[in-house]
Scaffold this active site. Structure first.
Site: not given
Ligand code: PGA
Length: 252
Positions: A9-11, A95, A97, A167, A173, A212, A233-234
């Site tokens: 997930n590149w956000k 998600h 967010e 999640e 994050g 994470s 994500g990251g």
């Molecule tokens: P993260 O994000 O790996 O940076 O914790 C995961 C996500 O939000 O899908």
């Protein structure tokens, strides 16, 4: 045995040059394993470009959200049909967010999930509790509410064409990861909620863990019986980091 899916997930990150470098790195180093599948979810403006770059490769393409409406006067929105048209097979829905920063309710998420299923996209339904909810012992209650909103709307049969991602919000994050056992407990619970409706669908569905995930904790998580991969994500923004997770999956 279920597949292992490693989804990036590149956000809201990247640009044309960085995306193409990232994809070239992933394509060059992706493990050859029948069981491990890779998915990338770039921001909307880059989806068509990424689709061209990964054409003919085993990499799959998803979007990060979608409109619940099929077409019309919805300024700024993107439909399921548009995503299919430019080569997406998957879409993230719900998600954390989107839920916390953009006010998406569980019923909004259910509507997006339903639209994806109706239009032939595979939704990745994200669920998870905040730290306060976990500390209050409400993890299962929160996850149940998020799942049930979708189950009530679309019914269990739709889950045969869906993926769930657990999640925990406190792990996204933050560098804090659920332990493999903490994650496994919630994954097992999710599978049992689905199994109460249909045992075969519950057994077959992929349930990803997100929060994470890194190269050095992926194997421990993915080796748990109800964890079928990760939503990353990251660590999906650098080819080496993403491939370390894919390699961990391929080593199982
Ligand atoms: P993260 O994000 O790996 O940076 O914790 C995961 C996500 O939000 O899908």
């Amino acid at each position: 045995m279920r597949d292992i899916l490693v989804a990036g997930n590149w956000k809201m990150n990247g640009d044309t040059a960085r995306n193409s470098e990232l994809l070239a790195g992933i394509l060059a180093g992706a493990p050859t394993s029948d069981r491990v599948k890779l998915l990338v979810c770039p921001p909307f403006p880059y989806l068509a470009d990424v689709a061209r770059q990964i054409a003919g490769s085993p990499l799959q393409l998803g979007a990060q959200t979608v409109s619940e409406h099929p077409a019309g006067a919805f300024t700024g929105e993107v439909s399921v049909a548009m995503l299919r048209d430019i080569g997406c097979s998957h879409v993230l829905v719900g998600h954390s967010e989107r839920r916390s920063l953009y006010g998406e309710s569980s019923s909004d998420v259910a509507a997006k999930f339903a639209a994806a299923i109706d239009g032939g996209l595979r939704p990745v339904l994200c669920v998870g509790e905040t730290l306060a909810e976990r500390n209050a012992g409400q993890t299962e209650q929160v996850v149940d509410q998020q799942l049930n909103a979708v189950l009530e709307r679309v019914g269990i049969a739709a889950f045969a064409r869906a993926i769930v991602a657990y999640e925990p919000v406190w792990a996204i994050g933050t560098g804090l990861t659920a332990t493999p056992q903490q994650a496994q407990d919630v994954h097992r619970h999710i599978r049992s909620v689905l199994a109460a409706h249909d045992a075969d669908i519950a057994e077959a569905i992929l349930i990803l863990y997100g929060g994470s995930v890194k190269g050095d904790n992926a194997a421990g998580l993915f080796s748990m019986p109800d964890i079928d991969g990760g939503l990353i994500g990251g660590a999906s923004l650098k080819a080496g980091d993403f491939l370390a997770i894919a390699d961990a999956a391929a080593s199982l």
